[in-house]
Design an enzyme around this catalytic site. Sequence first.
Site, PDB file in Angstrom:
ATOM      1  N   ASP A 138      32.069  20.117  48.868  1.00 13.05           N
ATOM      2  CA  ASP A 138      32.379  20.493  47.478  1.00 13.05           C
ATOM      3  C   ASP A 138      33.350  21.668  47.396  1.00 13.05           C
ATOM      4  O   ASP A 138      33.280  22.485  46.489  1.00 13.05           O
ATOM      5  CB  ASP A 138      31.085  20.830  46.699  1.00 13.05           C
ATOM      6  N   LYS A 150      38.263  19.562  47.845  1.00 17.18           N
ATOM      7  CA  LYS A 150      39.195  18.831  48.719  1.00 17.18           C
ATOM      8  C   LYS A 150      39.996  17.780  47.956  1.00 17.18           C
ATOM      9  O   LYS A 150      41.152  17.527  48.274  1.00 17.18           O
ATOM     10  CB  LYS A 150      38.413  18.149  49.865  1.00 17.18           C
ATOM     11  N   GLY A 201      32.048  13.066  46.568  1.00 16.64           N
ATOM     12  CA  GLY A 201      32.527  12.953  45.196  1.00 16.64           C
ATOM     13  C   GLY A 201      33.726  13.862  45.054  1.00 16.64           C
ATOM     14  O   GLY A 201      33.589  15.078  45.117  1.00 16.64           O
ATOM     15  N   HIS A 202      34.898  13.295  44.945  1.00 18.32           N
ATOM     16  CA  HIS A 202      36.110  14.097  44.860  1.00 18.32           C
ATOM     17  C   HIS A 202      36.662  14.022  43.436  1.00 18.32           C
ATOM     18  O   HIS A 202      36.932  12.945  42.927  1.00 18.32           O
ATOM     19  CB  HIS A 202      37.143  13.610  45.881  1.00 18.32           C
ATOM     20  N   GLN A 207      32.547  15.741  52.740  1.00 17.45           N
ATOM     21  CA  GLN A 207      31.540  16.768  53.043  1.00 17.45           C
ATOM     22  C   GLN A 207      32.220  18.014  53.625  1.00 17.45           C
ATOM     23  O   GLN A 207      33.291  18.354  53.189  1.00 17.45           O
ATOM     24  CB  GLN A 207      30.437  16.216  53.967  1.00 17.45           C
TER      25      GLN A 207
HETATM   26  P1  IMP Z   1      23.403  12.297  52.930  1.00 15.43           P
HETATM   27  O1  IMP Z   1      24.843  12.477  53.314  1.00 15.43           O
HETATM   28  O2  IMP Z   1      23.245  11.556  51.622  1.00 15.43           O
HETATM   29  O3  IMP Z   1      22.590  11.708  54.030  1.00 15.43           O
HETATM   30  O4  IMP Z   1      22.789  13.758  52.651  1.00 15.43           O
HETATM   31  C1  IMP Z   1      22.604  14.716  53.688  1.00 15.43           C
HETATM   32  C2  IMP Z   1      22.920  16.117  53.214  1.00 15.43           C
HETATM   33  O5  IMP Z   1      24.315  16.240  52.990  1.00 15.43           O
HETATM   34  C3  IMP Z   1      22.249  16.511  51.887  1.00 15.43           C
HETATM   35  O6  IMP Z   1      21.949  17.897  51.925  1.00 15.43           O
HETATM   36  C4  IMP Z   1      23.339  16.245  50.870  1.00 15.43           C
HETATM   37  O7  IMP Z   1      23.174  17.031  49.695  1.00 15.43           O
HETATM   38  C5  IMP Z   1      24.543  16.683  51.659  1.00 15.43           C
HETATM   39  N1  IMP Z   1      25.781  16.041  51.204  1.00 15.43           N
HETATM   40  C6  IMP Z   1      26.195  14.781  51.464  1.00 15.43           C
HETATM   41  N2  IMP Z   1      27.391  14.559  50.928  1.00 15.43           N
HETATM   42  C7  IMP Z   1      27.771  15.691  50.324  1.00 15.43           C
HETATM   43  C8  IMP Z   1      28.957  16.087  49.617  1.00 15.43           C
HETATM   44  O8  IMP Z   1      29.921  15.336  49.446  1.00 15.43           O
HETATM   45  N3  IMP Z   1      28.954  17.367  49.163  1.00 15.43           N
HETATM   46  C9  IMP Z   1      27.929  18.236  49.364  1.00 15.43           C
HETATM   47  N4  IMP Z   1      26.824  17.911  50.019  1.00 15.43           N
HETATM   48  C10 IMP Z   1      26.746  16.647  50.498  1.00 15.43           C
END
Ligand code: IMP
Length: 446
Positions: A19, A22, A46-47, A230
Amino acid sequence: MACAVAMVCTVLLGTQWGDEGKGKITDLLSRDHDAVVRFQGGNNAGHTIVVGGVKFKLHLVPSGVIRGGIASVIGDGCVVDPWVLEKELRDLELRGISTANVVLSDRAHLIMPYHRELDRVQETSRAGSSKVGTTGRGIGPCYQDKMGRTGIRASDLRYPPLLEEKVRKGCRDAAAICGALGSPVTFDPAVILRELHELGEVLVPRVRDAPALLNDMMDKGARVLLEGAQGTFLDIDRGTYPFVTSSSCSTGNASAGSGIGPSWFERVIGVVKAYTTRVGEGPFPTELTDHVGEMMRDVGCEFGTTTNRPRRCGWLDLVLVRSSVKWNSIDDLALTKTDVLSSLKEVLVCTEYSIPREAAERCGLPTVIRDFPSHLELLKECRPVYRKLKGWGELSKEEWEACRAEGTLPPGLDGYVSLIEREVLAAVTLVSYGPGRDETIELGGS
Ligand code: IMP
């Protein structure tokens, strides 16, 4: 030979917990590229991109699609929910954005409905403090199948009998796991296969050998932007394990997840938010639970693009950024959301962590550390050491625009940027002060 023409690829990635903004920086840099490639993750990302006051939220399609006219490639290392991708493409078209150049790698793995259910059941079965706080999109279970060598890849859509065999097995295995975890559930392979057949009519024409396509393009002189999702501290290897995502968000995976050899990489740009946020669980040394943290959340609209969950907020942590710069060979930085801190007279920046003597002795470390620790137990004991700096105050639109026109920074923000550069040993070349494509100061130096 690739080395002779290695001035071609830019890798862009997040230096914190995701977040960082990017999407906006990718959109900006896409003007100088012929293709934008996602190399990991899925619709957990989510971009957000704002162009001319119009907001676009992307989850799977690379952020270059908004500019148009360039290839948008969902690479080998991604996990793709076909239901979500079809909808995202449809929504973009409805809003007048052409998706004609969106390509789906034939090697990308597909998220099935049972992966989403497994994500929910696995998360529910984790005891309180060991909950990861996943986005619930089926990302982890899909990568589990990939590593277990039972996954379904986009190219399988072209082979119905093989697809059927895999979907039936996936449904059986998922039902067995859910049952064993105390949440009995059944999946109907016939329904999934029927829907996949319909989705395939839209998606299969986009399924291509992405590494072959990209390498051909680069051989002909094309420039490629690799868009990370991420961030470094959600990386499966280097992040705050186990509170991480299930893919690698690092420079190395920009090569592995795209099929572009690393010798093509010319520049690695790290995106840093002017403060720190994280969603989900896990330690966060500079977290603020007071009114300043609330201000950051409200003014910065720190709610997940994908899940709408409130993000935890805190001061800028340069221990994170410094380690990210080293691990990813980051050449230069884009600093985002500086406007969010405008109301503060003073800002704090964490430059190192202090740890209790006993913990330091146990881990063979000094009592002040400057590199991010690998173990969460040690991270829990880390106390941020702060530097206090003067803020930059509220600036009018005209004042920001004057800075942009001159390529200079307002007083206060210049000191903030200098501290970052000195502490992490990378130049800040872009400073963003709003969500719009134009609200960016380019400082040169790259
Ligand atoms: P998962 O990717 O859904 O398996 O989640 C694993 C961890 O990564 C959790 O803490 C999510 O909140 C975090 N996470 C996954 N994708 C994002 C992102 O795009 N931004 C921020 N946190 C993320």
